[in-house]
Design a protein around this motif. Sequence first.
Motif, PDB file in Angstrom:
ATOM      1  N   ALA A 163       1.346  -1.639  -0.450  1.00  9.21           N
ATOM      2  CA  ALA A 163      -0.046   0.242  -0.677  1.00  9.21           C
ATOM      3  C   ALA A 163       0.835   1.229   0.533  1.00  9.21           C
ATOM      4  N   HIS A 164       0.356   2.461  -0.879  1.00  8.05           N
ATOM      5  CA  HIS A 164       0.810   3.295  -1.017  1.00  8.05           C
ATOM      6  C   HIS A 164       0.852   3.939   0.162  1.00  8.05           C
ATOM      7  N   PRO A 165       0.951   4.515   1.179  1.00  4.92           N
ATOM      8  CA  PRO A 165       0.310   5.728   2.730  1.00  4.92           C
ATOM      9  C   PRO A 165      -0.282   6.778   2.005  1.00  4.92           C
ATOM     10  N   ALA A 166      -0.485   7.570   0.665  1.00  5.60           N
ATOM     11  CA  ALA A 166      -1.196   7.958   0.601  1.00  5.60           C
ATOM     12  C   ALA A 166      -2.700   7.569  -0.142  1.00  5.60           C
ATOM     13  N   SER A 167      -2.375   6.368  -0.331  1.00  5.16           N
ATOM     14  CA  SER A 167      -4.022   5.960  -0.658  1.00  5.16           C
ATOM     15  C   SER A 167      -4.881   5.202   0.000  1.00  5.16           C
ATOM     16  N   ALA A 168      -3.913   5.016   1.194  1.00  3.46           N
ATOM     17  CA  ALA A 168      -4.434   4.293   3.028  1.00  3.46           C
ATOM     18  C   ALA A 168      -4.499   4.598   4.484  1.00  3.46           C
ATOM     19  N   GLY A 169      -4.226   6.094   4.122  1.00  3.96           N
ATOM     20  CA  GLY A 169      -3.886   6.940   4.702  1.00  3.96           C
ATOM     21  C   GLY A 169      -5.312   7.591   5.605  1.00  3.96           C
ATOM     22  N   HIS A 170      -6.575   7.500   5.157  1.00  2.17           N
ATOM     23  CA  HIS A 170      -7.546   7.845   5.807  1.00  2.17           C
ATOM     24  C   HIS A 170      -8.306   6.940   6.003  1.00  2.17           C
ATOM     25  N   GLY A 171      -9.261   6.899   7.301  1.00  2.00           N
ATOM     26  CA  GLY A 171     -10.309   6.082   6.936  1.00  2.00           C
ATOM     27  C   GLY A 171     -10.589   4.114   7.143  1.00  2.00           C
ATOM     28  N   LEU A 172      -9.562   3.963   6.260  1.00  2.00           N
ATOM     29  CA  LEU A 172      -9.548   2.312   6.296  1.00  2.00           C
ATOM     30  C   LEU A 172      -9.051   1.676   7.323  1.00  2.00           C
ATOM     31  N   ASN A 173      -9.911   0.521   7.323  1.00  3.49           N
ATOM     32  CA  ASN A 173     -10.229   0.005   8.360  1.00  3.49           C
ATOM     33  C   ASN A 173      -9.514  -1.478   8.358  1.00  3.49           C
ATOM     34  N   LEU A 174      -8.379  -1.871   8.723  1.00  6.31           N
ATOM     35  CA  LEU A 174      -7.248  -2.651   8.350  1.00  6.31           C
ATOM     36  C   LEU A 174      -7.571  -3.445   9.293  1.00  6.31           C
ATOM     37  N   GLN A 175      -7.509  -3.279  10.886  1.00  4.24           N
ATOM     38  CA  GLN A 175      -7.172  -4.200  11.159  1.00  4.24           C
ATOM     39  C   GLN A 175      -7.761  -5.475  11.787  1.00  4.24           C
ATOM     40  N   LYS A 176      -8.393  -5.578  11.235  1.00  3.76           N
ATOM     41  CA  LYS A 176      -8.776  -7.571  11.476  1.00  3.76           C
ATOM     42  C   LYS A 176      -8.239  -8.319  10.422  1.00  3.76           C
ATOM     43  N   GLY A 177      -7.540  -7.674   9.682  1.00  8.81           N
ATOM     44  CA  GLY A 177      -6.786  -8.142   8.529  1.00  8.81           C
ATOM     45  C   GLY A 177      -5.454  -9.072   9.074  1.00  8.81           C
ATOM     46  N   GLY A 178      -4.319  -8.146  10.020  1.00  7.50           N
ATOM     47  CA  GLY A 178      -3.706  -8.484  10.778  1.00  7.50           C
ATOM     48  C   GLY A 178      -2.730  -7.730  11.702  1.00  7.50           C
ATOM     49  N   HIS A 179      -1.694  -7.690  12.347  1.00  9.41           N
ATOM     50  CA  HIS A 179      -1.256  -7.006  12.894  1.00  9.41           C
ATOM     51  C   HIS A 179       0.421  -5.985  12.407  1.00  9.41           C
ATOM     52  N   ILE A 180       0.998  -6.872  11.878  1.00 10.59           N
ATOM     53  CA  ILE A 180       2.289  -6.338  11.547  1.00 10.59           C
ATOM     54  C   ILE A 180       2.587  -5.967  10.065  1.00 10.59           C
ATOM     55  N   MET A 181       3.473  -4.475  10.045  1.00 10.03           N
ATOM     56  CA  MET A 181       3.629  -3.854   9.271  1.00 10.03           C
ATOM     57  C   MET A 181       4.568  -3.126   9.064  1.00 10.03           C
ATOM     58  N   VAL A 182       5.150  -3.274   7.854  1.00  6.84           N
ATOM     59  CA  VAL A 182       6.876  -2.346   6.973  1.00  6.84           C
ATOM     60  C   VAL A 182       6.507  -1.634   6.712  1.00  6.84           C
ATOM     61  N   TRP A 183       7.638  -0.363   7.401  1.00 11.90           N
ATOM     62  CA  TRP A 183       8.028   0.450   6.136  1.00 11.90           C
ATOM     63  C   TRP A 183       9.146   0.939   5.159  1.00 11.90           C
ATOM     64  N   TYR A 184       9.166   0.274   4.445  1.00 13.09           N
ATOM     65  CA  TYR A 184       9.993  -0.362   3.181  1.00 13.09           C
ATOM     66  C   TYR A 184      10.759   1.463   2.721  1.00 13.09           C
TER      67      TYR A 184
END
Length: 455
Positions: A373-394
């Motif tokens: 995901a690009h932060p500009a397209s996933a940066g506001h309001g989207l609920n992704l918390q049900k799908g996982g708990h690990i995030m990586v900033w490349y």
Amino acid sequence: MTEFRPHDYQKRAIRFCLDHKKCGLFLPMGAGKTVTTLTVLDQLVPIDVCKVLIIGPVRVIQSTWPDEIEKWDHTKDMSYSVVAGTPKQREEALQADADIFLIGKENVQWLVDKHGRDWAFDMVVIDELSAFKNPKAQRFKALRKVMPLVDRFIGLTGTPAPRGIPDLWSQIYLMDRGERLGRTLGQFRERYLKPGRRNGYIVYEWKPQDDAEQRIYERIGDICMSLNQKECAELPPVQRLEIPIRMPAMALDQYRAYKREKVLELNDNDTLIAANAGVLCGQLLQMTSGEIYTKNDNGEITGTQIVHSSKLAALDDLIESANGNPVLVFYYFRHELYRIKKHLQSMKVNVRELVDAKDVNAWNRGHIDVLLAHPASAGHGLNLQKGGHIMVWYTLPNWDLELYQQANARLYRQGQNQNVLIYHLIAKDTIDEDMIMALDRKKVTQQNLIDALRR
């Protein structure tokens, strides 16, 4: 359907909005601002309010708000219309018999130009008010024209001052038409700011006067409500971890030479020249990523050149150590998306790019191993918390605190029941280290605002 059982802070926020016709809710990201606002609307429509306009990021108004309206027992009967698509489709959506009209922030100027003279909305809600922080933006100038016709207004954001208090004037103006911070941007600057970088009479940067922050907080505290994350619903622990990346010696030498000389010699006789500091910053960031755009003499992109694969190898290690848990990866440059996706597909990893609501649903159902995901397209309001708990900033989002915080809040928000891990791939002795430090420094200013407005 789900019964809404508001937390104490949500009850306070609801009461605050009902008591203040025009106000700002500066609540932490993931604090349930959407359902809180819908509960306010449930009590106002149609008794005190006839037509509500909700403005927000495109994906949010097309998926998050409709999903939330249909989710809750007390809001499921609210009628809504999504104003999107072609001009003809937007016009048709505006003619719908609905209580709530949802429109992307990009279409605000179109709406005012077409329907400003017969403005029909007596309440406006802006989801992510900080999108209106630029007083020179056409969307702000357009909305400013019709605000005298609006009886009620709610501005929602978790990041009201992503770059410091100079961002506040236009946002507060939409609430009080300049009563508190100045009728004009010039008045605001004269009262609270001082010139920073300048060239003669041209000022490139405005900084707060010594006591400006406290004076501003006192002026706007009556119409803005803020809370600290700790005052909201308890969330699982979150860990922010830096993964040090060591670039190969040759690549690091190239990086240092380009930073010093502003000229980079590439293969095939290609040469990159940094025209200014902004260009140099972006290209150095690409070098730490491991791939850089090549350009012709006219400045047009002709392709890319691989510099190193250190971050890609580190990403492999993180995905393997996740032991089958889904991983959300934030990239910044388009070439990173293609490179990561191609690499993971070759490794038989179920990888997918976040494009639309179908991808969000697939992620939340556990059907994706790695979501790019690009932060500009996933940066506001989207609920992704049900799908996982690990995030990586490349790659970090180029000094943008708001993008960084909003993107992190896609996983670290209400409904998350696992410890959240946020990894940062940081190339040693490079701009990556400067950027993570700068984001932390900007966070201090933001936190001062949040603390001062806490109720």
